[in-house]
Write a protein that holds these residues in place. Structure first.
Motif, PDB file in Angstrom:
ATOM      1  N   LEU A 179      18.972  38.657 -32.688  1.00  8.77           N
ATOM      2  CA  LEU A 179      17.656  38.229 -32.211  1.00  8.77           C
ATOM      3  C   LEU A 179      16.561  38.876 -33.075  1.00  8.77           C
ATOM      4  O   LEU A 179      15.593  38.223 -33.495  1.00  8.77           O
ATOM      5  N   ALA A 180      16.729  40.160 -33.342  1.00 13.89           N
ATOM      6  CA  ALA A 180      15.760  40.871 -34.178  1.00 13.89           C
ATOM      7  C   ALA A 180      15.756  40.295 -35.592  1.00 13.89           C
ATOM      8  O   ALA A 180      14.699  40.069 -36.199  1.00 13.89           O
ATOM      9  N   LEU A 181      16.959  40.024 -36.100  1.00 15.58           N
ATOM     10  CA  LEU A 181      17.100  39.469 -37.457  1.00 15.58           C
ATOM     11  C   LEU A 181      16.436  38.096 -37.548  1.00 15.58           C
ATOM     12  O   LEU A 181      15.707  37.801 -38.503  1.00 15.58           O
ATOM     13  N   ASP A 182      16.666  37.265 -36.543  1.00  8.30           N
ATOM     14  CA  ASP A 182      16.038  35.936 -36.507  1.00  8.30           C
ATOM     15  C   ASP A 182      14.510  36.065 -36.514  1.00  8.30           C
ATOM     16  O   ASP A 182      13.826  35.310 -37.211  1.00  8.30           O
ATOM     17  N   GLN A 222      12.096  34.573 -39.327  1.00  2.68           N
ATOM     18  CA  GLN A 222      11.003  33.641 -38.992  1.00  2.68           C
ATOM     19  C   GLN A 222       9.658  34.193 -39.455  1.00  2.68           C
ATOM     20  O   GLN A 222       8.819  33.454 -39.964  1.00  2.68           O
ATOM     21  N   ALA A 223       9.472  35.495 -39.285  1.00  2.00           N
ATOM     22  CA  ALA A 223       8.213  36.124 -39.708  1.00  2.00           C
ATOM     23  C   ALA A 223       8.010  35.934 -41.211  1.00  2.00           C
ATOM     24  O   ALA A 223       6.900  35.633 -41.670  1.00  2.00           O
ATOM     25  N   LYS A 224       9.079  36.102 -41.973  1.00  2.00           N
ATOM     26  CA  LYS A 224       8.973  35.940 -43.428  1.00  2.00           C
ATOM     27  C   LYS A 224       8.704  34.489 -43.810  1.00  2.00           C
ATOM     28  O   LYS A 224       7.965  34.214 -44.748  1.00  2.00           O
ATOM     29  N   GLU A 225       9.299  33.573 -43.062  1.00  2.00           N
ATOM     30  CA  GLU A 225       9.025  32.144 -43.319  1.00  2.00           C
ATOM     31  C   GLU A 225       7.548  31.829 -43.098  1.00  2.00           C
ATOM     32  O   GLU A 225       6.936  31.083 -43.864  1.00  2.00           O
ATOM     33  N   LEU A 275       3.824  42.652 -46.923  1.00  2.00           N
ATOM     34  CA  LEU A 275       4.067  42.096 -45.580  1.00  2.00           C
ATOM     35  C   LEU A 275       5.535  41.688 -45.420  1.00  2.00           C
ATOM     36  O   LEU A 275       6.130  41.884 -44.353  1.00  2.00           O
ATOM     37  N   VAL A 276       6.114  41.109 -46.489  1.00  2.00           N
ATOM     38  CA  VAL A 276       7.541  40.772 -46.467  1.00  2.00           C
ATOM     39  C   VAL A 276       8.365  42.045 -46.287  1.00  2.00           C
ATOM     40  O   VAL A 276       9.271  42.122 -45.442  1.00  2.00           O
ATOM     41  N   ASP A 277       7.999  43.070 -47.045  1.00  2.00           N
ATOM     42  CA  ASP A 277       8.749  44.332 -46.993  1.00  2.00           C
ATOM     43  C   ASP A 277       8.636  44.997 -45.619  1.00  2.00           C
ATOM     44  O   ASP A 277       9.590  45.596 -45.129  1.00  2.00           O
ATOM     45  N   ILE A 278       7.442  44.896 -45.013  1.00  2.00           N
ATOM     46  CA  ILE A 278       7.267  45.497 -43.682  1.00  2.00           C
ATOM     47  C   ILE A 278       8.173  44.796 -42.671  1.00  2.00           C
ATOM     48  O   ILE A 278       8.789  45.430 -41.813  1.00  2.00           O
ATOM     49  N   ALA A 279       8.271  43.472 -42.793  1.00  2.00           N
ATOM     50  CA  ALA A 279       9.164  42.728 -41.895  1.00  2.00           C
ATOM     51  C   ALA A 279      10.597  43.238 -42.046  1.00  2.00           C
ATOM     52  O   ALA A 279      11.287  43.487 -41.043  1.00  2.00           O
TER      53      ALA A 279
END
Lengths: 328, 328
Positions: free
Chosen positions: B292-295, B299-302, B316-320
């Motif tokens: 769930l966390a991975l999804d 999604q956040a990166k998308e 921002l990608v790296d923080i995700a």
């Protein structure tokens, strides 16, 4: 002269309706109930009414100040809830206080929720410009900081008997006057007043706020138990440094020592309290406070001369007088 | 890939300086000290940094988001102070919590002061328009209401073992995700983004906020005591309904009863906790949470694809990714 209580009553139904609408979306249920409880318990609605009346008195519409006025009442309620926790006061508006009904945790949260809602409501005001909403919000935020500072000062005064009049006046301005001044200032902003009038209305609010608090100190000694709903001299019993105690300690000469002894004592007899009142009367401290309140009210009314004559202006004059006419 | 902790560190000195400046005018001294204490104790400054980085990533200047970012950190600090009172937590950021040092009354007031200051600071932002300041403030106020609602829901879950996944997800969104989402949304607003990008950045913040909280639940069972700084399985010991416990109770078949018994028990042995972890592992609840966390992170990166490539976007990608890489 209009009946002030009746006039306030005319505004309060709109304000209560607006507050109930804005709080009805809060979840979970217990948080919503705790948040709305004191509004339902009934208050004078002095602050929000002042906001709306001021908007009218500067030539604007009361509707434009409705959300800001309601938000100011929420801030007032928030501060009552948190103050009651800090002072461990069991009753408020004739009902058990919020933390007595829901516990301290929910009471802290209910206060925080009202606080958050207040800002949300102001910023979403419709019919006024972004700039007006911004200014109104900055005015209220400034008052909130001052309320916290005033409460912290007040708590810091508890074990001190050397509080000066200046310190006391600053404390009561922050704790009580600042939000009343914010109400009249924000009302002027939302009513579309010029900066000069906005500043004047802040001053009006500040002055009646001071008079209001000083009158509270005065009534504690000059009213009677039945009217006041609590024993006469309870501030002396609590050793509270009111403007009267501060002035008395400075002006009672040889009797200052006895007065200080009574203030410091936690177990005074009725005779001790009566003696303190006698000392404070004789040295002129009670009259001093009464005159200070009277001066503030007169200055407040002078400030109003900047406004054109209108029925709303007359209400503001009447409210200033009302501050000194109330007996409880 | 940039070192996220190092990047956050690059932003934190400006933020701390801004906060210290804004809080330096608070009186009396004890209120100022209690208000500034946790900022001095050091935090990751994740929320304010996200606000500034987002402003850059949408093509704006980080300076324009500095005050809003700082204000969001004040809101976060306010909620920590009040939460520690409610949960009676003695320690925070490796130091005694605010109410342990100054007492509950001052701690309540310090929280209230930070809250007030936060709104004052946002509304006075310079270099951005009234409309931007307004939108940023509405975003933060909305998050504040949600934080209170989330905390109230969380407290309401304490004696319940029938919390659903939907209820839980809503609670953690409000309690944790909403302020992170407000940070990225307000950053986008102050950076001058379009409404579409502003909405996308809210979604990004919401998703990493959820992943952050779920990862917390995961680490409680999947980390080791030394790295985590507290015993493994402490959520089970407390009978806390995490996403893992909720999924486990629904999917462990015959063993659900034993799991519930352990969750309800206040005096579990180490063997009981190990058995609960074994049940949760076998039924796939731990893996479910991890996925769930991975999804959410994916999604956040998308969502970030709406932004043009830049070093800030990469951060921002790296923080995700960092949300799932952390071990404590």
């Amino acid at each position: 002269m209009s009946d002030v209580k009746e006039v306030l009553g005319n505004y309060s139904s709109d304000i209560i309706k607006s507050i109930e609408e804005d709080l009805s979306v809060i979840t979970p249920n217990n948080l919503q109930e705790a948040s709305i409880y004191l509004t339902k318990a009934g208050g004078k609605m002095l602050r929000p009414a002042l906001c709306l009346i001021t908007a009218e008195a500067v030539g604007g519409k009361k509707e434009d100040a409705l959300k800001t006025g309601s938000a100011i009442e929420l801030i007032h309620t928030f501060s009552l809830i948190h103050d009651d926790i800090m002072d461990d006061d069991d009753m408020r508006r004739g009902m058990p206080s919020v933390h007595k009904v829901w516990g301290e945790d929910v009471a802290i949260l209910a206060g925080d929720t009202l606080f958050s809602k207040a800002f949300e409501i102001i910023i979403k005001s419709e019919g006024t410009s972004h700039s007006q909403n911004n200014q109104a919000l900055a005015t209220v935020a400034d008052a909130c900081v001052k309320i916290c500072e005033g409460q912290a000062s007040d708590m810091g005064f508890e074990d001190r008997f050397d509080v000066t009049e200046d310190e006391y006046m600053e404390m009561i301005f922050k704790k009580t006057g600042a939000l009343i001044a914010a109400a009249t200032k924000a009302g002027a902003i939302m009513g579309g007043a010029s900066q000069e009038v906005i500043d004047a209305m802040y001053e009006y609010g500040r002055l009646i706020g001071l008079a209001f608090q000083i009158q509270d100190d005065y009534l504690d000694l000059a009213s009677d138990e039945e009217t006041l709903g609590k024993p006469i001299g309870s501030d002396i019993e609590k050793g509270k440094m009111t403007i009267i105690a501060i002035n008395g300690l400075a002006s009672a000469g040889d009797e200052s020592e006895k007065l200080l002894e009574i203030l410091k004592n936690d177990n005074n007899s009725k005779e001790d309290i009566d003696l303190a009142i006698e000392i404070l009367t004789k040295c002129g401290a009670i009259e001093y406070a009464r005159n200070l309140a009277l001066d503030s009210v007169n200055q407040a009314k002078e400030v109003l001369e900047i406004l054109p004559d209108s029925s709303s202006k007359q209400v503001l004059v009447d409210i200033a007088d009302f501050v000194l006419e109330r007996h409880s």
